[in-house]
Design a protein around this motif. Structure first.
Motif, PDB file in Angstrom:
ATOM      1  N   THR A  73       0.806  -1.222   0.000  1.00 49.49           N
ATOM      2  CA  THR A  73       0.000   0.000   0.000  1.00 49.49           C
ATOM      3  C   THR A  73       0.839   1.272   0.000  1.00 49.49           C
ATOM      4  O   THR A  73       0.384   2.305  -0.476  1.00 49.49           O
ATOM      5  CB  THR A  73      -0.919   0.010   1.231  1.00 49.49           C
ATOM      6  N   LEU A  74       2.060   1.213   0.515  1.00 48.21           N
ATOM      7  CA  LEU A  74       2.888   2.418   0.579  1.00 48.21           C
ATOM      8  C   LEU A  74       3.580   2.695  -0.752  1.00 48.21           C
ATOM      9  O   LEU A  74       3.545   3.819  -1.262  1.00 48.21           O
ATOM     10  CB  LEU A  74       3.929   2.285   1.693  1.00 48.21           C
ATOM     11  N   THR A  75       4.218   1.686  -1.341  1.00 48.02           N
ATOM     12  CA  THR A  75       5.061   1.894  -2.516  1.00 48.02           C
ATOM     13  C   THR A  75       4.406   1.500  -3.830  1.00 48.02           C
ATOM     14  O   THR A  75       4.878   1.887  -4.893  1.00 48.02           O
ATOM     15  CB  THR A  75       6.360   1.090  -2.367  1.00 48.02           C
ATOM     16  N   GLY A  76       3.321   0.710  -3.771  1.00 51.66           N
ATOM     17  CA  GLY A  76       2.692   0.242  -5.000  1.00 51.66           C
ATOM     18  C   GLY A  76       3.387  -0.946  -5.628  1.00 51.66           C
ATOM     19  O   GLY A  76       2.943  -1.448  -6.667  1.00 51.66           O
ATOM     20  N   LEU A  77       4.494  -1.420  -5.021  1.00 48.27           N
ATOM     21  CA  LEU A  77       5.176  -2.604  -5.534  1.00 48.27           C
ATOM     22  C   LEU A  77       4.387  -3.860  -5.170  1.00 48.27           C
ATOM     23  O   LEU A  77       3.449  -3.816  -4.369  1.00 48.27           O
ATOM     24  CB  LEU A  77       6.583  -2.710  -4.951  1.00 48.27           C
TER      25      LEU A  77
ATOM     26  N   LYS B  11      16.770   3.124   9.940  1.00 46.76           N
ATOM     27  CA  LYS B  11      16.123   3.377  11.232  1.00 46.76           C
ATOM     28  C   LYS B  11      16.423   4.786  11.767  1.00 46.76           C
ATOM     29  O   LYS B  11      15.521   5.465  12.269  1.00 46.76           O
ATOM     30  CB  LYS B  11      16.557   2.323  12.259  1.00 46.76           C
ATOM     31  N   PRO B  12      17.680   5.270  11.690  1.00 48.78           N
ATOM     32  CA  PRO B  12      17.932   6.637  12.177  1.00 48.78           C
ATOM     33  C   PRO B  12      17.136   7.706  11.431  1.00 48.78           C
ATOM     34  O   PRO B  12      16.879   8.773  11.979  1.00 48.78           O
ATOM     35  CB  PRO B  12      19.438   6.816  11.957  1.00 48.78           C
ATOM     36  N   ILE B  13      16.757   7.430  10.180  1.00 46.36           N
ATOM     37  CA  ILE B  13      15.952   8.408   9.436  1.00 46.36           C
ATOM     38  C   ILE B  13      14.587   8.550  10.099  1.00 46.36           C
ATOM     39  O   ILE B  13      14.101   9.661  10.341  1.00 46.36           O
ATOM     40  CB  ILE B  13      15.816   7.963   7.966  1.00 46.36           C
ATOM     41  N   ASN B  14      13.944   7.395  10.412  1.00 36.89           N
ATOM     42  CA  ASN B  14      12.662   7.446  11.117  1.00 36.89           C
ATOM     43  C   ASN B  14      12.816   8.106  12.476  1.00 36.89           C
ATOM     44  O   ASN B  14      11.990   8.921  12.893  1.00 36.89           O
ATOM     45  CB  ASN B  14      12.101   6.032  11.286  1.00 36.89           C
ATOM     46  N   ASP B  15      13.891   7.751  13.208  1.00 33.38           N
ATOM     47  CA  ASP B  15      14.078   8.277  14.554  1.00 33.38           C
ATOM     48  C   ASP B  15      14.343   9.778  14.543  1.00 33.38           C
ATOM     49  O   ASP B  15      13.907  10.501  15.442  1.00 33.38           O
ATOM     50  CB  ASP B  15      15.245   7.560  15.243  1.00 33.38           C
ATOM     51  N   THR B  16      15.071  10.242  13.528  1.00 36.60           N
ATOM     52  CA  THR B  16      15.491  11.651  13.501  1.00 36.60           C
ATOM     53  C   THR B  16      14.455  12.556  12.838  1.00 36.60           C
ATOM     54  O   THR B  16      14.121  13.622  13.358  1.00 36.60           O
ATOM     55  CB  THR B  16      16.833  11.790  12.762  1.00 36.60           C
ATOM     56  N   TYR B  17      13.930  12.127  11.685  1.00 35.95           N
ATOM     57  CA  TYR B  17      13.062  12.994  10.892  1.00 35.95           C
ATOM     58  C   TYR B  17      11.587  12.604  10.950  1.00 35.95           C
ATOM     59  O   TYR B  17      10.736  13.339  10.452  1.00 35.95           O
ATOM     60  CB  TYR B  17      13.518  12.986   9.427  1.00 35.95           C
ATOM     61  N   GLY B  18      11.282  11.433  11.508  1.00 31.96           N
ATOM     62  CA  GLY B  18       9.884  11.012  11.593  1.00 31.96           C
ATOM     63  C   GLY B  18       9.519  10.023  10.505  1.00 31.96           C
ATOM     64  O   GLY B  18      10.203   9.876   9.478  1.00 31.96           O
ATOM     65  N   HIS B  19       8.399   9.332  10.718  1.00 32.14           N
ATOM     66  CA  HIS B  19       7.982   8.272   9.800  1.00 32.14           C
ATOM     67  C   HIS B  19       7.504   8.816   8.447  1.00 32.14           C
ATOM     68  O   HIS B  19       7.577   8.103   7.444  1.00 32.14           O
ATOM     69  CB  HIS B  19       6.876   7.429  10.436  1.00 32.14           C
ATOM     70  N   GLU B  20       7.012  10.052   8.419  1.00 36.14           N
ATOM     71  CA  GLU B  20       6.590  10.614   7.134  1.00 36.14           C
ATOM     72  C   GLU B  20       7.785  10.748   6.190  1.00 36.14           C
ATOM     73  O   GLU B  20       7.694  10.404   5.005  1.00 36.14           O
ATOM     74  CB  GLU B  20       5.925  11.970   7.351  1.00 36.14           C
TER      75      GLU B  20
ATOM     76  N   VAL C 130      12.961   4.949  -3.088  1.00 33.78           N
ATOM     77  CA  VAL C 130      13.761   3.753  -3.345  1.00 33.78           C
ATOM     78  C   VAL C 130      12.983   2.784  -4.221  1.00 33.78           C
ATOM     79  O   VAL C 130      13.522   2.203  -5.175  1.00 33.78           O
ATOM     80  CB  VAL C 130      14.170   3.086  -2.007  1.00 33.78           C
ATOM     81  N   ALA C 131      11.696   2.593  -3.932  1.00 35.65           N
ATOM     82  CA  ALA C 131      10.857   1.695  -4.735  1.00 35.65           C
ATOM     83  C   ALA C 131      10.783   2.162  -6.182  1.00 35.65           C
ATOM     84  O   ALA C 131      10.883   1.360  -7.122  1.00 35.65           O
ATOM     85  CB  ALA C 131       9.459   1.612  -4.125  1.00 35.65           C
ATOM     86  N   ARG C 132      10.614   3.472  -6.356  1.00 33.92           N
ATOM     87  CA  ARG C 132      10.542   4.018  -7.724  1.00 33.92           C
ATOM     88  C   ARG C 132      11.840   3.771  -8.496  1.00 33.92           C
ATOM     89  O   ARG C 132      11.821   3.378  -9.669  1.00 33.92           O
ATOM     90  CB  ARG C 132      10.242   5.525  -7.658  1.00 33.92           C
ATOM     91  N   ARG C 133      12.976   3.957  -7.823  1.00 28.89           N
ATOM     92  CA  ARG C 133      14.268   3.763  -8.497  1.00 28.89           C
ATOM     93  C   ARG C 133      14.502   2.296  -8.844  1.00 28.89           C
ATOM     94  O   ARG C 133      14.999   1.971  -9.918  1.00 28.89           O
ATOM     95  CB  ARG C 133      15.388   4.274  -7.601  1.00 28.89           C
ATOM     96  N   LEU C 134      14.161   1.402  -7.905  1.00 33.62           N
ATOM     97  CA  LEU C 134      14.350  -0.025  -8.184  1.00 33.62           C
ATOM     98  C   LEU C 134      13.492  -0.461  -9.361  1.00 33.62           C
ATOM     99  O   LEU C 134      13.937  -1.242 -10.209  1.00 33.62           O
ATOM    100  CB  LEU C 134      14.004  -0.846  -6.939  1.00 33.62           C
ATOM    101  N   LYS C 135      12.262   0.023  -9.406  1.00 34.92           N
ATOM    102  CA  LYS C 135      11.376  -0.336 -10.514  1.00 34.92           C
ATOM    103  C   LYS C 135      11.930   0.167 -11.846  1.00 34.92           C
ATOM    104  O   LYS C 135      11.745  -0.465 -12.889  1.00 34.92           O
ATOM    105  CB  LYS C 135       9.983   0.242 -10.262  1.00 34.92           C
TER     106      LYS C 135
ATOM    107  N   ALA D 275       9.489  -6.254  -8.979  1.00 35.98           N
ATOM    108  CA  ALA D 275      10.031  -5.568  -7.802  1.00 35.98           C
ATOM    109  C   ALA D 275       8.981  -5.652  -6.702  1.00 35.98           C
ATOM    110  O   ALA D 275       7.805  -5.360  -6.931  1.00 35.98           O
ATOM    111  CB  ALA D 275      10.359  -4.102  -8.113  1.00 35.98           C
ATOM    112  N   ALA D 276       9.403  -6.067  -5.508  1.00 33.52           N
ATOM    113  CA  ALA D 276       8.462  -6.259  -4.404  1.00 33.52           C
ATOM    114  C   ALA D 276       9.037  -5.668  -3.128  1.00 33.52           C
ATOM    115  O   ALA D 276      10.252  -5.585  -2.957  1.00 33.52           O
ATOM    116  CB  ALA D 276       8.157  -7.740  -4.197  1.00 33.52           C
ATOM    117  N   ARG D 277       8.133  -5.253  -2.237  1.00 36.01           N
ATOM    118  CA  ARG D 277       8.542  -4.827  -0.899  1.00 36.01           C
ATOM    119  C   ARG D 277       8.107  -5.902   0.093  1.00 36.01           C
ATOM    120  O   ARG D 277       6.948  -6.292   0.121  1.00 36.01           O
ATOM    121  CB  ARG D 277       7.894  -3.491  -0.535  1.00 36.01           C
ATOM    122  N   MET D 278       9.070  -6.364   0.912  1.00 33.09           N
ATOM    123  CA  MET D 278       8.797  -7.441   1.859  1.00 33.09           C
ATOM    124  C   MET D 278       8.320  -6.914   3.206  1.00 33.09           C
ATOM    125  O   MET D 278       7.965  -7.689   4.086  1.00 33.09           O
ATOM    126  CB  MET D 278      10.054  -8.292   2.062  1.00 33.09           C
TER     127      MET D 278
END
Length: 486
Positions: A301-305, A340-349, A358-363, A372-375
């Motif tokens: 639901t987040l990345t569309g992969l 993880k530090p990105i979520n901790d420092t800047y928030g989950h958004e 990242v999903a867009r680039r991998l695709k 391409a899938a997100r696990m």
């Protein structure tokens, strides 16, 4: 009217089935996230144990002061580690912090019938193992990481017996003893999300069992479920850790009471009769919407992969084609380093923006025939529809790494992450979707934890590691430890 009621019933069953699939996917995703957090914390402690193992192998006659200094720096910033001990010849002679745990000095490990089997297996296999909870002298329970330590000694010829192991350079690896790291159970499980039970569900960490009602000894975390009449097992996921007995995270949902079920069914029936005419007119649109919902159930639901369910379907389909046409395919497992530090420092958004990019680039790096899938969390998978030679495979992996490493503009700032990649090949590394996935996942962790590790260390861990490195840097270069399997 009869036709309208039939359509209402049919559409209602489709909607109910779709909602059940969505709920099931949500539960599986939750369990996977809990398992990933729990496994990450344990593996971090195992890495610290390896540092202690290397240091003691080079300094087997260390003093109490040296041990205390090393231990303090080793566990700094790791609040779940309550105690560190050394047991030369399986008798505890060093412990940190000394003031709180001095009463265990002189204790022989083989005197504890519950913990000794894990220590004995660690000695025999020369592998670090995690034992089930033990009660500390403070009354708190802790998981214990057992680290066998071997030192080099010169020998002239092979002899039989003893715990010595010959090596090609006329030296012998001689058993020195065991190092132990006690991880506070409450702190560890709370950080992983294993203690977030409610009146509607329960998360349990259990020893793997096929029994319908496992005994209380089978529960590593959570209260034993004495009355299983009002619970339903929704998901069960193996925990990939070096333990004597296999562990699993299990998600139990509490059943609704009979009165609640009857009321819900009655309201649904009344609503269905009242809405029959409207549903008869709109049935086509509702059915179309249901199929759209089913399509979303196969996407992240987040990345569309593709999600794990769709990925496994495609792996199985590709495996059948590969067997029929005598060819193979590759599966690449990617795990973001330093996310993880990105979520901790800047928030989950901000973290979500990074995952989407990242999903867009991998695709953008794969062909139409690839997947391409997100696990879940910060893990992705790339499935190619055929195999490549070594040069092309390495080049493709480097393209994936470069795509992920490129700076990402998110929330008015520039963020960079790294990635570890593991690859498996069908049919050499597995005959089923689960086997191929596990093989790639294992190799990814080997890269993450081995000599080719590519990771951005979180600030807290990096600080602790920087303080420990002056002591263990030489040990890591000269350690006699054999490479582990992850």
């Amino acid at each position: 009217m009869v036709c309208g009621l039939w359509i209402t019933s049919y559409v209602g069953s489709l909607v109910e089935e779709s909602e059940a699939d969505r709920d099931r996917n949500s539960v599986e995703q939750r369990v996977k996230e809990v398992e990933a957090r729990f496994q990450g914390r344990i593996r971090e402690a195992i890495s610290l144990g390896k540092g202690l193992q290397a240091y003691v192998a080079l300094h087997p006659a260390l003093s109490d002061e040296e041990f205390a200094t090393f231990s303090a720096r080793l566990i700094e910033g790791h609040g779940e580690i309550r105690a560190v001990s050394l047991a030369p010849d399986n008798e505890i002679k060093y412990v940190y912090p000394h003031r709180e745990y001095s009463d265990i000095l002189g204790k022989k490990l083989d005197a504890d019938p519950k913990q000794w089997p894990t220590v004995r297996e660690a000695m025999a296999s020369r592998q670090i193992l995690v034992s089930e909870p033990a009660v500390l002298n403070s009354g708190r329970e802790a998981l214990v990481v057992r680290v066998p330590i071997y030192t080099k000694s010169a020998v002239r010829a092979e002899t039989e017996g003893g715990s010595n192991i010959g090596s090609p350079d006329n030296t012998r690896l001689q058993y020195w003893g065991v190092a132990s790291l006690a991880l506070d159970k409450v702190t560890l499980f709370h950080g992983a999300g294993l203690s977030e039970d409610s009146k509607d569900y329960s998360l349990q960490l259990e020893m793997a069992t096929h029994s319908a009602a496992p005994s209380s000894d089978a529960y590593v975390a959570g209260e034993p479920l004495e009355d299983r009449t009002w619970i339903v097992e929704e998901a069960r996921l193996p925990v990939s850790l070096p333990t004597l007995e296999a562990w699993e995270i299990v998600y139990y949902r509490n059943k609704l009471e009979p009165g609640q079920i009857a009321l819900g069914a009655m309201l649904s029936h009344i609503f269905g009769i009242a809405a029959t005419l409207v549903i008869s007119v709109l049935s086509f649109f509702l059915i179309h919407e249901v199929f759209q919902v089913r399509g979303l159930a196969l996407q992240d639901t987040l990345t569309g992969l593709a999600n794990r369910r769709l990925l496994e379907d495609r792996i199985n389909h590709l495996s059948r084609i590969a067997e029929r046409e005598d060819r193979g395919y590759h599966l690449f497992w990617l795990d973001l380093d330093g996310f993880k530090p990105i979520n901790d420092t800047y928030g989950h958004e901000t973290g979500d923006l990074v995952l989407k990019e990242v999903a867009r680039r991998l695709k953008g790096e794969i062909r139409t025939a690839d997947t391409a899938a997100r696990m879940g969390g910060d893990e992705f998978v790339i499935l190619t529809s055929n195999t490549m030679d070594d040069a092309h495979r390495q080049a493709f992996m480097e393209r994936l790494r470069n795509a992920v490493r490129a700076p990402i503009a998110a929330a008015s700032r520039t963020i960079s992450v790294d990635v570890s990649v593991g690859v498996s090949t069908f049919p050499e590394d597995g005959q089923t979707a689960q086997e191929v996935l596990r093989s790639a996942d294992r190799r990814m962790y080997e890269m993450k934890g081995g000599r080719h590790k590519r990771t951005a260390v979180p600030q807290r861990t990096k600080s602790a590691a920087a303080k420990v490195m002056p002591l263990i840097g030489q040990a890591n270069r000269r350690s006699t430890e054999r490479p582990s399997a992850g």
